[in-house]
Scaffold this motif. Structure first.
Motif, PDB file in Angstrom:
ATOM      1  N   LEU A  77     -35.886  13.788 -25.706  1.00 41.70           N
ATOM      2  CA  LEU A  77     -35.805  13.988 -24.259  1.00 41.70           C
ATOM      3  C   LEU A  77     -34.399  13.674 -23.778  1.00 41.70           C
ATOM      4  CD1 LEU A  77     -39.088  12.273 -22.947  1.00 41.70           C
ATOM      5  CD2 LEU A  77     -38.744  14.673 -23.513  1.00 41.70           C
ATOM      6  N   LYS A 103     -37.338  18.205 -22.139  1.00 44.83           N
ATOM      7  CA  LYS A 103     -37.461  18.199 -23.591  1.00 44.83           C
ATOM      8  C   LYS A 103     -36.352  19.038 -24.196  1.00 44.83           C
ATOM      9  CE  LYS A 103     -40.714  19.466 -27.272  1.00 44.83           C
ATOM     10  NZ  LYS A 103     -42.095  19.947 -27.549  1.00 44.83           N
ATOM     11  N   LYS A 162     -38.752   8.873 -21.214  1.00 49.00           N
ATOM     12  CA  LYS A 162     -39.703   8.383 -22.222  1.00 49.00           C
ATOM     13  C   LYS A 162     -40.780   7.495 -21.596  1.00 49.00           C
ATOM     14  CE  LYS A 162     -36.953   6.144 -24.952  1.00 49.00           C
ATOM     15  NZ  LYS A 162     -35.753   6.124 -24.098  1.00 49.00           N
ATOM     16  N   LEU A 210     -39.497  13.800 -14.968  1.00 50.19           N
ATOM     17  CA  LEU A 210     -39.896  14.683 -16.064  1.00 50.19           C
ATOM     18  C   LEU A 210     -39.936  16.105 -15.544  1.00 50.19           C
ATOM     19  CD1 LEU A 210     -42.856  12.767 -17.780  1.00 50.19           C
ATOM     20  CD2 LEU A 210     -40.565  13.113 -18.721  1.00 50.19           C
ATOM     21  N   VAL A 248     -42.476  19.206 -19.451  1.00 49.43           N
ATOM     22  CA  VAL A 248     -42.433  18.705 -20.831  1.00 49.43           C
ATOM     23  C   VAL A 248     -43.720  19.056 -21.570  1.00 49.43           C
ATOM     24  CG1 VAL A 248     -42.364  16.629 -22.272  1.00 49.43           C
ATOM     25  CG2 VAL A 248     -40.830  16.844 -20.304  1.00 49.43           C
TER      26      VAL A 248
END
Length: 494
Positions: free
Chosen positions: A214, A219, A43, A20, A23
């Motif tokens: 995503l 994002k 996710k 990630l 985000v």
């Protein structure tokens, strides 16, 4: 409406891999918010951070009802009213409905079970969502849809304020999906926030108010659902455009591979007759209980018909076992790949070769290592399975690659007839496209294919003919390039 949860600048690394990247996400009380992205988009990592399973990198902010947390753990997350319903539902199959719903109040220190209170808790949770289930029935005896109701009731019994549903429709029929959507709307009216994760993009637009996309851990954006359609979402998720056309291929002159005449199994399906030719993809669709899977299992020797005839390349078959069906050249890809199609803890290579081990053994009954590796690598290359090492456990693969392993397992048997029962369940849009390419390539090589699905676009755009089953009977046939999705859907719903 006030935000229940706010995430700001959330990142997560696993060694040198960025899962990630910075985000942001806001979730309002009483809204339905969809989270979409390909497998590997981040996710699951984001869900695990929200539920306290993983901690984000320092610098991110987690704010729940105005209170800031550096990170959560599962106990704090649950205490804040956050519940996650995973795709496998995480229920105790040997326990009753009431015991599963009330389990949270009995975790922790040893205690004597107050059965009256347990049943009252379960009854109150079921009443809250309007579920009518036998509290004394074991969960293992329930349908998938009713098991999902138990999982939702369990979340209600834990005073959920935010419910994250991870692929909740993956194993449901269209009728069951409609019932779930009505239930989600009811939870929304009670002020509960729902995060809905799904690869079935038509459902995303149907139920969501906002959609967060995503891609590769970042994002892409947040969008009003009313401004989205499945094509726009697919492009945002993948950076690619997907456009399908109906097939114009004429298979009417090819040899008949499968011929079924007046096949009946009392109480399940009746008087089914059909032909599938070499290189032809025949779609079979219908609502839950229409008899599709029961019929397919009869073709695979696992559900003996009461009467009628099955012929393969003109040869009459009286199939008594699936082993006999495989020997005759019939392969079956089940819709439940996790439980019936794969041995998740075993290597990718072992899963591919399990159907042909007897053909690979040497004179002393062993499979030479060179033969094992060469055969596995052949199918990994043939079906473009993204696997860094064939000896890795198959559970380490994405859903799309797991499904390719299942296909490889059956292609290794050189089937004449391939039965695909909901082959893209739980698979993202790009992986679906890859599976469709594989199926088309198999048909081009002369394999006869029966494609079973309750997703109308799937059978409409990826079959040469589509048969509709209702109440155990074939009730119609459509050639896609001479028909429309709406016409086919109307026939299914009639």
């Amino acid at each position: 409406m006030a935000n229940f949860l706010e995430l700001q600048g959330i990142s997560k690394r696993f060694g040198g891999v960025v899962a990630l990247r910075d985000v942001d996400l806001s979730l309002a009380a009483g809204e339905v918010h969809c989270l979409v992205g390909e497998n590997g988009s981040g996710k699951s990592t984001l869900i695990k951070i929200i539920s306290g399973v993983l901690a984000p990198e320092p610098g991110g902010r987690i704010v729940i009802e105005g209170r800031e947390y550096p990170h959560l753990d599962p106990v704090h997350s649950t205490a804040c009213g956050i519940q996650v319903i995973y795709q496998d539902l995480s229920l105790f199959p040997n326990l009753t409905v009431a015991e599963n719903i009330s389990i949270a109040s009995h975790l922790g220190r040893p205690q004597v079970v107050n059965w009256k209170r347990l049943r009252a808790t379960a009854a109150a949770a079921m009443a809250r969502i309007g579920a009518s289930l036998d509290p004394d029935e074991r969960v293992e005896d329930l349908s998938i849809a009713n098991r999902q109701l138990v999982a939702i009731c369990r979340a209600m019994a834990a005073d959920a304020k935010l419910v994250i549903m991870d692929e909740p429709t993956a194993s449901l029929s269209r009728h069951e999906v409609d019932a779930l959507i009505r239930l989600v709307a009811d939870l929304k009216r009670h002020g509960i926030c729902i995060v809905f994760v799904s690869h079935r993009l038509d459902e995303v637009m149907e139920i969501a108010e906002r959609v967060t996309v995503l891609r590769d851990g970042a994002k892409v954006g947040e969008f009003p659902a009313r401004e989205m359609d499945d094509k726009k979402l697919a492009t945002l998720m993948t950076g690619k455009s997907f456009a399908y056309k109906t097939s114009l291929t004429d298979s009417t002159t090819a040899d008949v591979v499968l011929s079924v005449s007046h096949l009946t199994r009392t109480g399940q399906y009746e008087d089914v007759s059909l032909d599938i030719r070499a290189g032809e993809i025949v779609g079979l669709t219908g609502l839950l209980g229409s008899g599709r899977t029961e019929f397919a299992l009869s073709l695979f020797g696992m559900n003996r018909p009461t009467s009628g005839e099955i012929r393969l390349n003109g040869k009459p078959l009286a199939l008594k076992t699936n082993a006999q069906a495989i020997e005759e050249g019939i392969a079956y890809v089940s819709e439940d790949r996790l439980n019936l199609g794969l041995v998740l803890e075993q290597p990718i290579s072992s899963n591919i070769l399990v159907t042909v081990l007897d053909k690979l053994t040497n004179g002393i009954g062993l499979v030479p290592e060179q033969t094992r590796q060469a055969t596995a690598q052949h199918w990994i290359k043939e079906l473009a399975i993204k696997a860094p090492n064939a000896d890795n456990a198959v559970r380490t693969l994405s859903g799309g690659n797991q499904q390719r392993v299942v296909l490889a397992k059956w292609m290794a048997t050189a089937p004449k007839l391939l039965i695909l029962d909901s082959p893209t369940v739980g698979v993202d849009i790009a992986a679906k496209d890859g599976i469709y390419e594989v199926v088309r390539a198999l048909a081009a090589k002369g394999v006869a294919i029966l494609l079973i699905s309750d997703e109308i676009p799937e059978v409409f755009y990826h079959s040469h003919r589509v048969l509709v089953m209702r109440g155990g009977k074939l009730v119609g046939e459509r050639v896609p390039h001479e028909s429309s999705e709406e016409e086919l859907q109307a026939m299914v719903d009639a």
